[in-house]
Scaffold this active site. Structure first.
Site, mmCIF file in Angstrom:
data_model
loop_
_atom_site.group_PDB
_atom_site.id
_atom_site.type_symbol
_atom_site.label_atom_id
_atom_site.label_comp_id
_atom_site.label_asym_id
_atom_site.label_seq_id
_atom_site.Cartn_x
_atom_site.Cartn_y
_atom_site.Cartn_z
ATOM 1 N N LYS A 26 0.852 -1.204 0.000
ATOM 2 C CA LYS A 26 0.000 0.000 0.000
ATOM 3 C C LYS A 26 0.885 1.251 0.000
ATOM 4 O O LYS A 26 0.663 2.176 -0.787
ATOM 5 C CB LYS A 26 -0.880 0.007 1.247
ATOM 6 C CG LYS A 26 -1.555 1.337 1.546
ATOM 7 C CD LYS A 26 -2.491 1.296 2.737
ATOM 8 C CE LYS A 26 -1.800 1.509 4.044
ATOM 9 N NZ LYS A 26 -1.467 2.912 4.396
ATOM 10 N N ASN A 27 1.897 1.256 0.863
ATOM 11 C CA ASN A 27 2.694 2.478 1.043
ATOM 12 C C ASN A 27 3.745 2.696 -0.033
ATOM 13 O O ASN A 27 4.402 3.731 -0.052
ATOM 14 C CB ASN A 27 3.310 2.500 2.444
ATOM 15 C CG ASN A 27 2.235 2.696 3.515
ATOM 16 O OD1 ASN A 27 1.086 2.980 3.189
ATOM 17 N ND2 ASN A 27 2.595 2.503 4.765
ATOM 18 N N CYS A 120 -4.976 12.374 12.383
ATOM 19 C CA CYS A 120 -5.720 11.123 12.473
ATOM 20 C C CYS A 120 -5.495 10.574 13.877
ATOM 21 O O CYS A 120 -4.975 11.241 14.743
ATOM 22 C CB CYS A 120 -5.242 10.163 11.402
ATOM 23 S SG CYS A 120 -3.583 9.662 11.689
ATOM 24 N N ARG A 125 0.192 14.780 12.663
ATOM 25 C CA ARG A 125 0.596 14.587 11.260
ATOM 26 C C ARG A 125 0.834 15.935 10.538
ATOM 27 O O ARG A 125 0.170 16.246 9.574
ATOM 28 C CB ARG A 125 -0.446 13.754 10.496
ATOM 29 C CG ARG A 125 -0.914 12.500 11.184
ATOM 30 C CD ARG A 125 0.142 11.430 11.332
ATOM 31 N NE ARG A 125 0.565 10.813 10.102
ATOM 32 C CZ ARG A 125 -0.082 9.812 9.499
ATOM 33 N NH1 ARG A 125 -1.200 9.373 10.009
ATOM 34 N NH2 ARG A 125 0.388 9.276 8.381
ATOM 35 N N ASP A 310 4.640 0.924 12.182
ATOM 36 C CA ASP A 310 3.413 0.291 11.674
ATOM 37 C C ASP A 310 3.247 -1.147 12.148
ATOM 38 O O ASP A 310 2.223 -1.767 11.896
ATOM 39 C CB ASP A 310 3.397 0.310 10.139
ATOM 40 C CG ASP A 310 3.207 1.712 9.618
ATOM 41 O OD1 ASP A 310 3.381 1.930 8.409
ATOM 42 O OD2 ASP A 310 2.904 2.617 10.426
ATOM 43 N N ARG A 402 -8.834 -0.244 4.986
ATOM 44 C CA ARG A 402 -7.968 0.744 4.319
ATOM 45 C C ARG A 402 -6.634 0.120 3.935
ATOM 46 O O ARG A 402 -6.003 0.516 2.949
ATOM 47 C CB ARG A 402 -7.698 1.941 5.240
ATOM 48 C CG ARG A 402 -8.906 2.779 5.506
ATOM 49 C CD ARG A 402 -8.549 4.027 6.266
ATOM 50 N NE ARG A 402 -7.462 4.761 5.609
ATOM 51 C CZ ARG A 402 -7.072 5.974 6.003
ATOM 52 N NH1 ARG A 402 -7.642 6.552 7.037
ATOM 53 N NH2 ARG A 402 -6.095 6.601 5.376
HETATM 54 C C1 EPZ Z 1 4.154 7.146 6.231
HETATM 55 O O1 EPZ Z 1 3.356 8.181 6.786
HETATM 56 C C2 EPZ Z 1 3.251 5.917 6.171
HETATM 57 N N1 EPZ Z 1 2.112 6.191 5.304
HETATM 58 C C3 EPZ Z 1 2.765 5.561 7.578
HETATM 59 O O2 EPZ Z 1 2.000 4.354 7.480
HETATM 60 C C4 EPZ Z 1 3.980 5.292 8.459
HETATM 61 O O3 EPZ Z 1 3.544 5.051 9.770
HETATM 62 C C5 EPZ Z 1 4.907 6.521 8.447
HETATM 63 O O4 EPZ Z 1 5.270 6.846 7.085
HETATM 64 C C6 EPZ Z 1 6.181 6.289 9.241
HETATM 65 O O5 EPZ Z 1 6.860 5.194 8.728
HETATM 66 C C7 EPZ Z 1 2.271 6.096 3.959
HETATM 67 O O6 EPZ Z 1 3.348 5.801 3.461
HETATM 68 C C8 EPZ Z 1 1.060 6.376 3.121
HETATM 69 P P1 EPZ Z 1 6.196 10.565 8.274
HETATM 70 P P2 EPZ Z 1 3.916 9.717 6.770
HETATM 71 O O7 EPZ Z 1 6.074 11.841 7.507
HETATM 72 O O8 EPZ Z 1 4.688 9.968 5.530
HETATM 73 C C9 EPZ Z 1 6.408 13.845 11.660
HETATM 74 C C10 EPZ Z 1 0.124 2.963 7.765
HETATM 75 O O9 EPZ Z 1 -0.357 2.432 8.777
HETATM 76 N N2 EPZ Z 1 6.348 14.835 10.573
HETATM 77 O O10 EPZ Z 1 7.410 9.710 8.084
HETATM 78 O O11 EPZ Z 1 2.786 10.608 7.081
HETATM 79 C C11 EPZ Z 1 5.088 13.111 11.827
HETATM 80 O O12 EPZ Z 1 4.206 13.863 12.640
HETATM 81 C C12 EPZ Z 1 0.599 4.407 7.815
HETATM 82 O O13 EPZ Z 1 0.259 2.387 6.655
HETATM 83 C C13 EPZ Z 1 6.572 16.162 10.879
HETATM 84 O O14 EPZ Z 1 6.798 16.529 12.021
HETATM 85 O O15 EPZ Z 1 4.906 9.659 8.021
HETATM 86 C C14 EPZ Z 1 5.516 11.824 12.489
HETATM 87 O O16 EPZ Z 1 5.651 12.073 13.873
HETATM 88 C C15 EPZ Z 1 0.351 5.028 9.184
HETATM 89 N N3 EPZ Z 1 6.526 17.076 9.868
HETATM 90 C C16 EPZ Z 1 6.902 11.565 11.890
HETATM 91 O O17 EPZ Z 1 7.318 12.808 11.303
HETATM 92 C C17 EPZ Z 1 6.265 16.716 8.564
HETATM 93 O O18 EPZ Z 1 6.254 17.600 7.679
HETATM 94 C C18 EPZ Z 1 6.926 10.519 10.791
HETATM 95 O O19 EPZ Z 1 5.990 10.911 9.827
HETATM 96 C C19 EPZ Z 1 6.039 15.350 8.288
HETATM 97 C C20 EPZ Z 1 6.088 14.428 9.300
#
Ligand code: EPZ
Length: 423
Positions: A26-27, A120, A125, A310, A402
């Site tokens: 998915k990701n 969420c 996020r 995850d 999802r």
């Molecule tokens: C991706 O989300 C995945 N989703 C998530 O999987 C996964 O948990 C996550 O990466 C971490 O591995 C998809 O790929 C569609 P991040 P993403 O930006 O990109 C902070 C699932 O269950 N952050 O790496 O949104 C954020 O708040 C989902 O399949 C900022 O502070 O994750 C978090 O604490 C859930 N500022 C951390 O970074 C930003 O601009 C990691 O978030 C962006 C993120």
């Protein structure tokens, strides 16, 4: 009880056994489908899982004016007639990953307007790192009334960006934005997840010049246009990890086909510590566990190649039955313990301190009525219900749909007893 939400009725106690073919990721699929809009030619993506989130991405692409055909696990996207460059609040609230359209739309059209993705159930996020990187590339960004308007009238400029933290989404958006920028872009402190490497492979198949994915720095040399391509996505390492925990928690014996063991190293290392037996081949992994309780282990979620966030809820379900106490630290998201209250209803003994959970293993979990708050929490509750002797009701399984394709059918093929109740 939530009004007309779908439920799983689960009767636990069976040891899951058999073989399963893991679906496409998915990701990996979501950023790749967003990136198809970088080209005005038709792009074919194969091995795509049939999931609700993929359906939402299809709706987003269609809403923007692309022609999307989805047959089985193949999606074809013709982005030649994209007109709208705005993504509605309804679509953004349905799926945060709709924000992955920022990079491609800015790169190709120099304009995009999206509403702020809803937070969420696992955290706020934010998108500050996405926006900071885009600004460094010359994008003018206005944030007002819950909307983000981004425009680069003079096109995007190659530059050097250092991410405050290795955000997966920010890395993906900046990679796609840079493919059509003028000059070279270096992005440092990037995410190193397999899905990032996969995006590089896909973008280069379209004619981009991206190198370094999987390391701390990615280099993108801007080109003038991107072309048609055909690509098959990698297997889903989190769906695979969830099956592995299912074998462990039910003292079963499951062989997973269509896996890339390297992507599962962090998960396999931890499962081995709990006492699970693993047999690893080139593209298959067999997971066996006797009728014993798992060993207690400590887990700290980290960016790849650390233990994946995850998989944290699923491992917590397993460790709820461990001999001894385990400490689970969630360092990626600030609120990813919504499954704790529901596991407690099933008899788990879990104490929370800030972003750390102390899981005191119990001999048995019991059936209960539980509510699913997010995708991976839902998976964890299915696993816990499969281990409990009695029946359980899981409410709100739309979250599970999802990210897990026909979960009840695929798990029942391994000996689970799950019935989906609509509404
Ligand atoms: C991706 O989300 C995945 N989703 C998530 O999987 C996964 O948990 C996550 O990466 C971490 O591995 C998809 O790929 C569609 P991040 P993403 O930006 O990109 C902070 C699932 O269950 N952050 O790496 O949104 C954020 O708040 C989902 O399949 C900022 O502070 O994750 C978090 O604490 C859930 N500022 C951390 O970074 C930003 O601009 C990691 O978030 C962006 C993120």
């Amino acid at each position: 009880m939530k009004k007309d939400s779908q439920k799983f009725l689960v009767v636990g106690g069976n040891r899951l056994k058999g073989k399963v073919c893991v679906n496409g990721s998915k990701n990996a699929s979501l950023p790749i489908l967003a990136a198809t809009l970088l080209s005005e030619e038709t792009i074919t993506v194969k091995g795509v899982p049939e999931l609700q989130d993929i359906n939402t991405m299809k709706d987003v692409l269609t809403y923007l004016g692309a022609r999307v055909t989805w047959t089985g696990k193949k999606i074809m996207v013709d982005g030649s007639d994209v007109q709208s460059l705005e993504i509605s609040e309804e679509l953004m609230r349905r799926m945060r990953a709709s924000n992955l359209l920022l990079g491609p739309l800015l790169a190709r059209f120099g304009y995009v307007k999206i509403s702020y993705p809803g937070g969420c159930d696992i955290g706020s996020r934010p998108m500050d790192l996405h926006l900071k990187g885009l600004r460094a590339m010359g994008v003018v960004i206005k944030e007002k009334f819950g909307y983000i308007t981004a425009e680069a009238p003079g096109g995007l400029q190659g530059t050097e960006i250092h991410l405050d933290l290795p955000s997966v989404g920010a890395t993906e958006n900046l990679m796609t934005a840079a493919t059509l920028a003028q000059g070279i872009t270096l992005i440092r402190n990037v995410a190193k997840e397999p899905e990032i490497v996969e995006l590089q492979v896909f973008l280069n198949a379209m004619g981009a010049k991206v190198t370094g994915a999987g390391t701390d720095t990615i280099k993108i040399e801007g080109v003038s246009k991107l072309n048609a391509a055909e690509h098959t996505v990698i297997p889903d390492r989190i769906e695979a990890g969830t099956y592995m925990v299912a074998a462990a928690i039910t003292n079963g014996d499951i062989t997973l086909n269509n896996v890339i063991p390297l992507h599962l190293e962090p998960v396999m290392a931890k499962l081995k510590e709990t006492g699970v037996r693993l047999t690893v081949n080139k593209d298959a992994i067999r997971v066996q566990q006797d009728a014993v309780r798992p060993n207690a282990v400590d887990i700290k979620t980290m960016y790849y190649p650390g233990f994946p966030t995850d998989m944290q809820p699923q491992m917590m379900a397993l460790l709820s039955l461990a001999k001894g106490s385990s400490i689970i630290s969630e360092t990626i998201f600030e609120n990813r313990f919504k499954h704790v209250s529901e596991l407690r209803r099933m008899g788990a003994n879990i104490h929370l301190e800030a972003n750390t959970a102390v899981v005191k293993g119990v001999a048995n979990l019991s059936g209960a009525y539980v509510e699913v708050s997010d995708l991976r929490a839902g998976a964890a509750l299915v696993l816990a219900a499969l281990a409990a002797e009695e029946g359980s009701v899981l409410d709100g399984i739309e979250h599970i749909d999802r990210g897990y394709e026909k979960m009840e059918i695929r798990y029942n093929n391994l000996g689970a007893r799950i019935i989906r109740v609509k509404g």
